[in-house]
Design an enzyme around this catalytic site. Sequence first.
Site, short mmCIF file in Angstrom:
data_model
loop_
_atom_site.label_atom_id
_atom_site.label_comp_id
_atom_site.label_asym_id
_atom_site.label_seq_id
_atom_site.Cartn_x
_atom_site.Cartn_y
_atom_site.Cartn_z
N TYR A 64 46.35 53.29 50.39
CA TYR A 64 46.29 51.95 51.00
C TYR A 64 45.80 52.02 52.45
O TYR A 64 45.06 51.14 52.90
CB TYR A 64 47.66 51.26 50.92
CG TYR A 64 47.82 50.48 49.64
CD1 TYR A 64 48.38 51.07 48.50
CD2 TYR A 64 47.34 49.18 49.53
CE1 TYR A 64 48.48 50.38 47.30
CE2 TYR A 64 47.43 48.47 48.33
CZ TYR A 64 47.99 49.08 47.23
OH TYR A 64 48.08 48.38 46.04
N ASP A 100 42.07 41.21 51.56
CA ASP A 100 41.33 41.69 52.72
C ASP A 100 41.23 40.71 53.88
O ASP A 100 40.73 41.06 54.96
CB ASP A 100 39.90 42.13 52.29
CG ASP A 100 39.13 41.00 51.58
OD1 ASP A 100 38.36 41.30 50.65
OD2 ASP A 100 39.31 39.81 51.95
N HIS A 115 47.61 37.59 45.77
CA HIS A 115 48.10 38.97 45.62
C HIS A 115 48.50 39.57 46.95
O HIS A 115 48.58 40.80 47.09
CB HIS A 115 47.01 39.84 44.95
CG HIS A 115 46.75 39.42 43.53
ND1 HIS A 115 45.66 39.86 42.81
CD2 HIS A 115 47.42 38.57 42.71
CE1 HIS A 115 45.69 39.32 41.60
NE2 HIS A 115 46.74 38.53 41.52
N CYS A 143 60.05 51.69 59.37
CA CYS A 143 60.48 50.48 60.10
C CYS A 143 61.45 50.91 61.21
O CYS A 143 62.01 52.00 61.17
CB CYS A 143 61.19 49.54 59.11
SG CYS A 143 61.78 48.01 59.84
N CYS A 145 64.26 49.94 61.47
CA CYS A 145 65.59 50.12 60.84
C CYS A 145 65.69 51.48 60.15
O CYS A 145 66.72 51.83 59.60
CB CYS A 145 65.85 49.00 59.83
SG CYS A 145 64.91 49.14 58.30
N THR A 183 35.09 37.52 40.15
CA THR A 183 36.31 38.02 39.53
C THR A 183 36.10 38.22 38.03
O THR A 183 35.47 37.40 37.36
CB THR A 183 37.53 37.09 39.75
OG1 THR A 183 38.66 37.59 39.02
CG2 THR A 183 37.25 35.64 39.35
N SER A 184 36.64 39.33 37.54
CA SER A 184 36.53 39.64 36.10
C SER A 184 37.47 38.77 35.28
O SER A 184 37.42 38.74 34.06
CB SER A 184 36.87 41.12 35.87
OG SER A 184 38.22 41.35 36.29
N GLU A 210 27.99 39.81 36.43
CA GLU A 210 28.10 40.08 34.99
C GLU A 210 28.76 38.90 34.28
O GLU A 210 29.37 38.04 34.93
CB GLU A 210 28.94 41.36 34.77
CG GLU A 210 28.31 42.64 35.32
CD GLU A 210 29.31 43.79 35.41
OE1 GLU A 210 28.99 44.79 36.05
OE2 GLU A 210 30.43 43.66 34.85
N ALA A 226 27.31 37.00 45.10
CA ALA A 226 27.93 35.97 45.95
C ALA A 226 27.06 35.69 47.18
O ALA A 226 26.87 34.53 47.56
CB ALA A 226 29.31 36.45 46.38
N1 APR Z 1 28.75 39.14 43.66
C1 APR Z 1 29.38 38.49 42.64
N2 APR Z 1 30.16 39.12 41.71
C2 APR Z 1 30.28 40.46 41.83
C3 APR Z 1 29.65 41.21 42.85
C4 APR Z 1 28.86 40.49 43.79
N3 APR Z 1 28.22 41.13 44.78
N4 APR Z 1 29.98 42.53 42.67
C5 APR Z 1 30.80 42.58 41.60
N5 APR Z 1 30.97 41.35 41.08
C6 APR Z 1 31.83 40.96 39.98
C7 APR Z 1 31.96 41.97 38.85
O1 APR Z 1 30.97 41.70 37.86
C8 APR Z 1 33.37 41.67 38.32
O2 APR Z 1 33.34 40.68 37.30
O3 APR Z 1 33.13 40.84 40.53
C9 APR Z 1 34.11 41.12 39.53
C10 APR Z 1 35.14 42.09 40.10
O4 APR Z 1 36.14 42.24 39.13
P1 APR Z 1 37.39 43.19 39.44
O5 APR Z 1 36.91 44.45 40.03
O6 APR Z 1 38.22 43.20 38.19
O7 APR Z 1 38.17 42.43 40.60
P2 APR Z 1 39.18 41.21 40.46
O8 APR Z 1 38.75 40.28 39.38
O9 APR Z 1 39.33 40.63 41.82
O10 APR Z 1 40.56 41.94 40.04
C11 APR Z 1 41.72 41.13 40.00
O11 APR Z 1 43.04 43.14 39.68
O12 APR Z 1 43.35 45.35 40.28
C12 APR Z 1 43.84 44.05 40.44
O13 APR Z 1 45.05 43.20 42.24
C13 APR Z 1 43.78 43.63 41.87
O14 APR Z 1 43.27 41.43 42.79
C14 APR Z 1 42.82 42.44 41.88
C15 APR Z 1 42.90 41.95 40.45
#
Ligand code: APR
Length: 240
Positions: A64, A100, A115, A143, A145, A183-184, A210, A226
Amino acid sequence: MWNTISDKLRNAEKIVFVTGAGISQESGIPTFRGKDGLWRKYDPMKLATIDAFYEDPKLVWEWYEERRQNILNASPNPGHLAIAELEKYKSISVLTQNIDGLHQRAGSSSVYELHGSIITIKCTVCDFKNKITSEFLQLPPLCKCGNILRPDVVWFGEALPQDVWESAMVQASTCDAMIVVGTSLAVSPANLLPVYAKQNGAIMIEVNMEQTHMSSSMDLSLRASAVKALPELVGIISHS
Ligand code: APR
């Protein structure tokens, strides 16, 4: 088709963004599941669970702290900045899975950290909690404490902050448009938020390099980054 969607976006009063690691990828912060994703190199069950933390707090902290320093040295990208810019024209909320703080640093004023935050540090025992941006030289940090500190993030198996989650559900259920970025949609309950928005008649837009399991249920799924897509989308929305 596109005219209808752009008209609906221009007429939307309340727009909610759901963002994931992909929106910060072009700020130099690795994603989790993409081709270069963190979970390809590391086992999340060994680093991002409460059990892993108590089993080997030093190992978890080393991982981390490395991410924290990378994040603190990263900058918001044009994708984050475009979302912040849109606040001049529309009611905007950002429901982010990212820890972040880049949305806030870009200027977004209504950000829900589903999260948690890697910048906020809390004690595992007492009620100490504070933003700490200096480097920890001793790991795990202690900490005042005497107990171990931890990042204020939600680990696998932990509940999301209840107040944040409840507010996020209200935001998702009351928006005119939802834009899901980078986000996936692999992790619950965050991946339910687009379902709530769609159920309440919001127009659904996705920006992802994707396809995801919800791409086919979007009104428009843009296969783009993005940084490329968001400034263009914001340009269209703000010229109402
Ligand atoms: N622009 C747009 N999309 C993008 C880019 C980009 N430059 N780069 C990657 N991606 C897409 C990928 O195709 C994928 O679908 O962003 C997504 C990232 O997916 P993950 O890596 O699974 O991230 P996330 O969806 O935020 O994961 C959710 O899982 O591990 C835990 O707590 C962690 O908050 C996180 C959560």
